[in-house]
Design a protein around this motif. Structure first.
Motif, PDB file in Angstrom:
ATOM      1  N   TRP A  30       0.959  -1.014  -0.232  1.00 29.83           N
ATOM      2  CA  TRP A  30       0.021  -0.117  -0.241  1.00 29.83           C
ATOM      3  C   TRP A  30       0.691   1.336  -0.044  1.00 29.83           C
ATOM      4  O   TRP A  30       0.211   1.669  -0.634  1.00 29.83           O
ATOM      5  CB  TRP A  30      -1.020  -0.057   0.985  1.00 29.83           C
TER       6      TRP A  30
ATOM      7  N   ARG B 184       1.497   1.343  -3.256  1.00 27.53           N
ATOM      8  CA  ARG B 184       0.736   2.446  -4.638  1.00 27.53           C
ATOM      9  C   ARG B 184       0.239   3.716  -4.020  1.00 27.53           C
ATOM     10  O   ARG B 184      -0.091   4.000  -5.025  1.00 27.53           O
ATOM     11  CB  ARG B 184      -0.233   1.404  -4.509  1.00 27.53           C
ATOM     12  N   ASP B 185      -0.551   3.455  -2.993  1.00 24.39           N
ATOM     13  CA  ASP B 185      -1.050   4.763  -2.375  1.00 24.39           C
ATOM     14  C   ASP B 185       0.560   6.368  -2.150  1.00 24.39           C
ATOM     15  O   ASP B 185       0.401   7.351  -2.919  1.00 24.39           O
ATOM     16  CB  ASP B 185      -1.750   5.456  -0.954  1.00 24.39           C
TER      17      ASP B 185
ATOM     18  N   VAL C  98       1.699   1.764  -8.871  1.00 25.83           N
ATOM     19  CA  VAL C  98       1.061   0.457  -8.878  1.00 25.83           C
ATOM     20  C   VAL C  98       0.785  -0.601  -9.587  1.00 25.83           C
ATOM     21  O   VAL C  98       0.915  -1.178  -9.512  1.00 25.83           O
ATOM     22  CB  VAL C  98      -0.655   1.599  -9.244  1.00 25.83           C
ATOM     23  N   GLY C  99       2.295  -0.313  -9.991  1.00 29.28           N
ATOM     24  CA  GLY C  99       2.452  -2.235 -10.595  1.00 29.28           C
ATOM     25  C   GLY C  99       2.103  -3.586  -9.675  1.00 29.28           C
ATOM     26  O   GLY C  99       1.510  -4.152 -10.625  1.00 29.28           O
TER      27      GLY C  99
ATOM     28  N   LYS D 247       0.031  -5.502  -7.372  1.00 27.62           N
ATOM     29  CA  LYS D 247      -1.731  -5.703  -7.570  1.00 27.62           C
ATOM     30  C   LYS D 247      -1.865  -5.787  -6.312  1.00 27.62           C
ATOM     31  O   LYS D 247      -1.561  -7.080  -5.435  1.00 27.62           O
ATOM     32  CB  LYS D 247      -1.541  -5.871  -8.370  1.00 27.62           C
ATOM     33  N   TYR D 248      -3.262  -5.483  -5.713  1.00 30.16           N
ATOM     34  CA  TYR D 248      -3.631  -5.523  -4.429  1.00 30.16           C
ATOM     35  C   TYR D 248      -4.803  -7.383  -5.224  1.00 30.16           C
ATOM     36  O   TYR D 248      -4.889  -6.709  -6.475  1.00 30.16           O
ATOM     37  CB  TYR D 248      -4.385  -4.760  -3.434  1.00 30.16           C
ATOM     38  N   GLY D 249      -4.876  -8.531  -3.948  1.00 32.44           N
ATOM     39  CA  GLY D 249      -5.093  -9.648  -4.964  1.00 32.44           C
ATOM     40  C   GLY D 249      -5.847  -9.918  -3.627  1.00 32.44           C
ATOM     41  O   GLY D 249      -7.282 -10.463  -3.763  1.00 32.44           O
ATOM     42  N   CYS D 250      -5.356 -10.293  -2.614  1.00 36.75           N
ATOM     43  CA  CYS D 250      -5.751 -10.843  -1.482  1.00 36.75           C
ATOM     44  C   CYS D 250      -5.558 -10.371  -0.268  1.00 36.75           C
ATOM     45  O   CYS D 250      -6.115 -10.352   0.719  1.00 36.75           O
ATOM     46  CB  CYS D 250      -5.525 -12.733  -1.799  1.00 36.75           C
TER      47      CYS D 250
ATOM     48  N   CYS E 266      -2.220 -14.720  -3.359  1.00 38.89           N
ATOM     49  CA  CYS E 266      -2.213 -15.116  -4.536  1.00 38.89           C
ATOM     50  C   CYS E 266      -0.952 -15.058  -5.500  1.00 38.89           C
ATOM     51  O   CYS E 266      -1.308 -14.824  -6.410  1.00 38.89           O
ATOM     52  CB  CYS E 266      -2.867 -13.900  -5.134  1.00 38.89           C
TER      53      CYS E 266
ATOM     54  N   ALA F 274      -0.217 -11.841  -6.619  1.00 39.65           N
ATOM     55  CA  ALA F 274      -0.169 -10.348  -7.673  1.00 39.65           C
ATOM     56  C   ALA F 274       0.297  -9.369  -7.234  1.00 39.65           C
ATOM     57  O   ALA F 274       1.178  -7.568  -7.656  1.00 39.65           O
ATOM     58  CB  ALA F 274      -1.521  -9.844  -7.176  1.00 39.65           C
TER      59      ALA F 274
ATOM     60  N   ILE G 172       7.916  -4.142 -10.416  1.00 38.37           N
ATOM     61  CA  ILE G 172       7.812  -4.407 -12.102  1.00 38.37           C
ATOM     62  C   ILE G 172       8.540  -3.032 -12.132  1.00 38.37           C
ATOM     63  O   ILE G 172       9.238  -2.685 -13.296  1.00 38.37           O
ATOM     64  CB  ILE G 172       6.596  -4.424 -12.110  1.00 38.37           C
TER      65      ILE G 172
ATOM     66  N   GLY H  22      -4.610  -8.640 -17.388  1.00 37.41           N
ATOM     67  CA  GLY H  22      -3.289  -8.765 -17.349  1.00 37.41           C
ATOM     68  C   GLY H  22      -3.412  -8.322 -15.904  1.00 37.41           C
ATOM     69  O   GLY H  22      -2.070  -7.764 -15.425  1.00 37.41           O
ATOM     70  N   TYR H  23      -4.161  -8.397 -14.619  1.00 35.01           N
ATOM     71  CA  TYR H  23      -3.780  -7.403 -13.632  1.00 35.01           C
ATOM     72  C   TYR H  23      -2.887  -8.358 -12.569  1.00 35.01           C
ATOM     73  O   TYR H  23      -2.194  -7.905 -11.707  1.00 35.01           O
ATOM     74  CB  TYR H  23      -5.610  -8.224 -12.732  1.00 35.01           C
ATOM     75  N   CYS H  24      -2.988  -9.757 -12.775  1.00 38.09           N
ATOM     76  CA  CYS H  24      -1.826 -10.461 -12.057  1.00 38.09           C
ATOM     77  C   CYS H  24      -0.569 -10.680 -12.889  1.00 38.09           C
ATOM     78  O   CYS H  24      -0.043 -11.311 -11.785  1.00 38.09           O
ATOM     79  CB  CYS H  24      -2.442 -12.008 -12.319  1.00 38.09           C
TER      80      CYS H  24
END
Lengths: 756, 166
Positions: free
Chosen positions: B25, B28-29, B34-35, B37-40, B45, B47, B75, B99-101
């Motif tokens: 976070w 991202r924040d 933001v490459g 990713k939040y997944g779980c 997961c 991501a 990334i 493409g998200y993961c």
């Protein structure tokens, strides 16, 4: 110029052009309904509006082509394949084409939905006609400059040539083309109605399939560079100046509403800005009669935590204390299962199709076989959880994020907040999966109500737990299928469905094997529940295909007939049918069956490889699949699935293969592992530690073979999924001697020793 | 509010965050990367995978307060222009659906290939098993990882629709 297919159409009914202030030409087109006479074309690409047009094509002075399309991209590849169809007829090199996701800013929508595997099928004619029209407009300009007839010119790769060997690029003539089209439109307006009608009867030359240079080629995903370098693309990546983050606490169980809450601890979390409840707007809207199918919201208040960053919002949400009141039944899956079985054995059904007399056929039969097939609920589990950006101000409502039904979402937000549609400005992002979940706009309405309440730009973010436990699930479904056998022939077939909230509708019972069995009946019933259910990838058939195809395999075994031959024999009876309700083609089905059998080596079985065969039709596409199962360390493993597909002409094989591979593995994964239950209204799983999705090492290799034809393209995002579970179950039967009637299979595999 | 200074993608980045903030976070924040990713949010997961001292790590499970003197690569920093062999292979094979993961998949693959430059098919499957792809692009992920090992990516022609012949 090569001979082309002639197609009568009215260019002016769906296409408009303008000169861009910055140079070049803009073409707006509308492929689902006619353009209104009054529509105005923008002269600047920052003013594109999709009120009257589905998409725009900009042809710049340097010959570069930009296609602006607001069609939602959820991973099914239409952002690549739809522009390919335009570029093919426009005859430009793909390197010169740029694709931009358009903004949806509209008050009159038609079909801008990603769902039902229909984007390419619906757009096929119009996209080709648009590309061809644009090409003719440019050729006309070149011909005018040269003083020759357009028919004396040729086009290749964005370059127009004449008999003398002179050439002009699209960029060289685009400004003149825009002016000529404008003059033509002015002249057209002066004509009488009859003259206009005659003028509209122009003949457009479309390419023959053998002339295609782009369609049928492998074209990579247009967003690939951004994806592999981690650029902002998705809803969760979007930010704006002054934006704050919102997490929402929703009821932990279905049938509950908020009684009271204590915000004290949440407000003490660093960076938490505010805590409040929402729900009045949503409830008032639900009370209205005009709520459409995309609106699924519980009638409860929800608690919102607003913070400066996501982590603070998550912590604040976790610190909330809330009391919930059970206002409708706290459902248990076990109890629902019993009720569904009771309904299945009862007589409260709605008939969807009835041929002949199954009762009589069953009475006269040598044998009647009856089996029950059962499936759990399934969550969608899009990798990107539900989220949306909203900035509601007195001037306008700005919405940004991933949604499959932008039109409905925007309309519902306007209705909910008592605003005009023209004030709603919705931008779509790339979506981290859809699978049907983003057809429903609940998260958009929440975001809008939050921003409306706090009067700030906000991003609503669901956690994985929120997403999995407050979902809109594939309903739990049960089938009872009975068939009568007389003289080794299937004489009757009676399928009954019971689903939570209902599942099948009138079209589906006309799929295979409808028409192939003289006495055939399909009946449906539903069990009401407060658990929200809805579309999930390949809705209606994602479990039906498993039940029917497994059953046919068992019937073949009973009769002592080869499972492939049984299907082929059934199909003979459908050939030449005059029953217009029948959706599938027996000839196309035969073709995929033969292809799958040949390519999978089904007739030359290998020792220790157990193969399961099935064939299915849905989403206008015919598919046959053969699953290969082997035994490793005493457990059956799905090694490979061979797929034969007839989806008409394949626009982008590279993208198509990805859809097929994903669809098959998704189908195998959910049939093997997908399990989701409720206890006291609460879901049994809330994250990936308790809900199993198929992973890399478990994925079979998918080998795809297309039936080569030039028929119009049909859906591909969904149709390979439904038969996958059946192919696996049939292979598992051969490997283990045991039939599987319940999904997920892993529960059965784990609970008993099935080998030796 | 505590201040942190972390070495991310080769340069020192300063930001303020609560000490229990997961790296994911903060990236991202606070840092606009933001490459990942939040997944779980529970390390299941993949991501959110980034490299910490070259090791593929779930950024949702690391607190910003635990990362002093660590080299973090996301990334965005794997290469300047998408030219890392794994990125090139991903493009060549056209792996993504939604493409998200994929950023997480690429970061896992890149760290794995640093440790094992000549993996078997089974080793690739094992290495990639922790990263969920909900679109199930697993066949292509395996193919791209195998391809990334090839020193001469440009010469690789065996790919794409080799199965399209009827």
């Amino acid at each position: 110029m090569p001979t082309k297919i002639s197609s009568k159409f009215s260019r002016r009914s769906f296409l408009r052009t303008s000169s861009l202030a910055s140079g070049g030409m803009l073409i707006g087109f509308n492929f689902f309904s006619s353009c209104k006479d009054s529509v105005k074309m923008p002269d600047d690409i920052s003013k594109l509006n999709y009120n009257d047009f589905n998409a725009f094509i900009k042809i710049a002075n340097n010959g570069m082509v930009t296609i602006f399309s607001p069609n939602p991209e959820i991973g099914q590849g239409v952002k690549t394949s739809m522009p390919m169809i335009i570029a093919e007829e426009l005859d430009v090199p793909w390197e010169n084409v740029n694709v931009v996701q358009g903004v949806l800013d509209t008050s009159n929508y038609t079909r801008q939905v990603a769902g039902g595997s229909q984007s390419i099928r619906f757009g096929w004619d119009a996209l080709r006609q648009t590309g061809a029209s644009a090409r003719e407009i440019l050729v006309n300009a070149a011909a005018t400059r040269w003083g020759v007839k357009p028919s004396e010119c040729d086009v290749k790769n964005g370059v127009i040539s004449n008999a003398k060997g002179e050439t002009l690029g699209y960029g060289d003539v685009v400004n003149e083309a825009a002016i000529l089209e404008n003059e033509r439109a002015i002249q057209f307006a002066k004509l009488t109605k009859e003259e206009q009608s005659a003028e509209n009867e122009e003949v457009l030359r479309l390419k023959k399939p053998e002339e295609y240079t782009l369609i049928g080629k492998d074209i990579g995903n247009v967003d690939i560079d951004k994806i592999i370098t981690g650029k902002p693309l998705f809803g969760l990546d979007f930010k704006s100046e002054g934006m704050v983050y919102a997490c929402v606490l929703r009821p932990p169980a279905f049938g509950q509403i908020l009684e009271y809450y204590d915000e004290t601890a949440a407000k003490e979390v660093t960076d938490v800005i505010d805590v409040f409840k929402i729900g009045d707007k949503a409830k008032a809207m639900l009370a209205k009669e005009d709520v459409n199918w995309t609106v699924k919201l519980p009638e409860t208040d929800k608690i919102v935590v607003i913070a400066k960053n996501t982590w603070a919002a998550i912590k604040g949400k976790n610190a909330l204390k809330a009391k919930w009141k059970q206002v409708s039944k706290a459902e248990n899956s076990e109890e629902q299962d019993e009720k569904m079985l009771t309904l299945l054995n009862g007589n409260k059904f709605t008939n969807l199709r009835k041929d002949g007399d199954v009762v009589k056929a069953f009475k006269q039969a040598d044998k009647v076989i009856e089996r029950v097939f059962e499936s759990p609920f399934l969550p969608h589990n899009c990798m990107e959880p539900m989220n949306f950006y909203a900035n509601v101000t007195p001037e306008r409502i700005h919405l940004v994020g991933p949604v499959q039904t932008p039109a409905d979402a925007a309309a519902t937000v306007a209705s909910m907040l008592g605003r005009e549609m023209s004030e709603v400005h919705l931008e779509m992002t790339r979506m981290g999966g859809g699978f049907g979940r983003r057809l429903y706009g609940d998260f958009v309405y929440e975001a809008a109500e939050i921003s409306h309440t706090i009067k700030k730009p906000i991003k609503m973010i669901s956690s994985r737990e929120d997403d999995m436990t407050t979902g809109i699930y594939r309903p739990a479904i049960k089938y009872k299928i009975a068939a009568s056998i007389k003289d080794n022939t299937i004489t009757g077939y009676h399928l009954k469905e019971v689903a939570i909230g209902g599942n099948m509708y009138g079209l589906i019972p006309n799929f295979f094997p409808a028409g192939a069995i003289s006495n055939y009946q399909v009946d449906v019933a539903k069990l009401d529940s407060n658990i929200t259910v809805g579309a999930w990838r390949a809705p209606f058939t994602n479990f039906l295909a498993f039940a029917e195809q497994s059953f046919l395999d068992e019937l073949a075994e009973e009769i002592g007939k080869d499972a492939v031959q049984l299907r082929l024999d059934l199909l003979q009876k459908v050939k030449g049918t005059t029953d217009e309700r029948i959706q599938y083609s027996p000839e196309r089905m035969e073709e995929v069956i033969h292809l799958a059998v040949e390519k999978s080596g089904y007739r030359t079985p290998k020792e220790d490889v157990f193969q399961g065969f099935c064939a299915y039709y849905c989403h206008n596409t015919h598919v046959a699949e053969v699953a290969d199962v082997v035994i490793e360390s005493g457990m059956p493993v799905v090694k490979k699935v061979t797929v034969a597909v007839d989806c008409g002409i394949v626009v982008n094989p590279l993208g198509a293969l990805n859809q097929i591979e994903g669809g098959v593995i998704d189908g195998v994964g959910h049939a093997m592992y997908g399990d989701f239950k409720f206890k006291e209204g609460k879901p049994s799983s809330n994250n990936y530690n308790t809900y199993r999705l198929i992973r890399n090492g478990e994925a079979p290799k998918v080998e795809t073979h297309f039936v080569k034809n030039t028929k119009r393209p049909t859906g591909l995002g969904e149709p390979t999924l439904p038969p996958a579970g059946a192919a696996v179950a049939i292979a598992l039967k051969k490997a283990t001697g045991k039939r599987f009637y319940k999904q997920p299979f892993s529960t059965n595999l784990a609970s008993q020793s099935i080998i030796g | 509010m505590p201040k942190y200074k972390l070495k991310i993608n080769g340069s020192m980045q300063s930001f303020e965050a609560a000490e229990d903030t997961p790296l994911l976070w903060a990236l991202r924040d606070q840092l606009n990367l933001v490459g990942a990713k939040y997944g779980c949010g529970i390390g299941q997961c993949g991501a959110c995978t980034v490299h910490v001292n070259g090791i593929a790590t779930r950024s949702c499970q690391l607190k910003v307060s635990q990362l002093d003197n660590k080299e973090i690569t996301t990334i965005e920093g794997l290469s300047k222009d998408g030219s890392h062999p794994v990125q090139k292979a991903w493009k060549e094979v056209d792996v993504p659906q939604c493409g998200y993961c994929q950023a997480g998949q690429i970061m896992t693959a890149a760290a794995f290939l640093d440790q094992n430059s000549n993996p078997t098919e089974q080793e690739i499957k094992n290495a990639m098993h922790g990263n969920i792809c909900r679109c199930a692009a697993y066949n292509r992920i395996q193919k791209a990882v195998a391809l990334a090992v090839d020193p001469n990516l440009a010469n690789v022609v065996d790919r794409k629709s080799e199965n399209t012949q009827a």
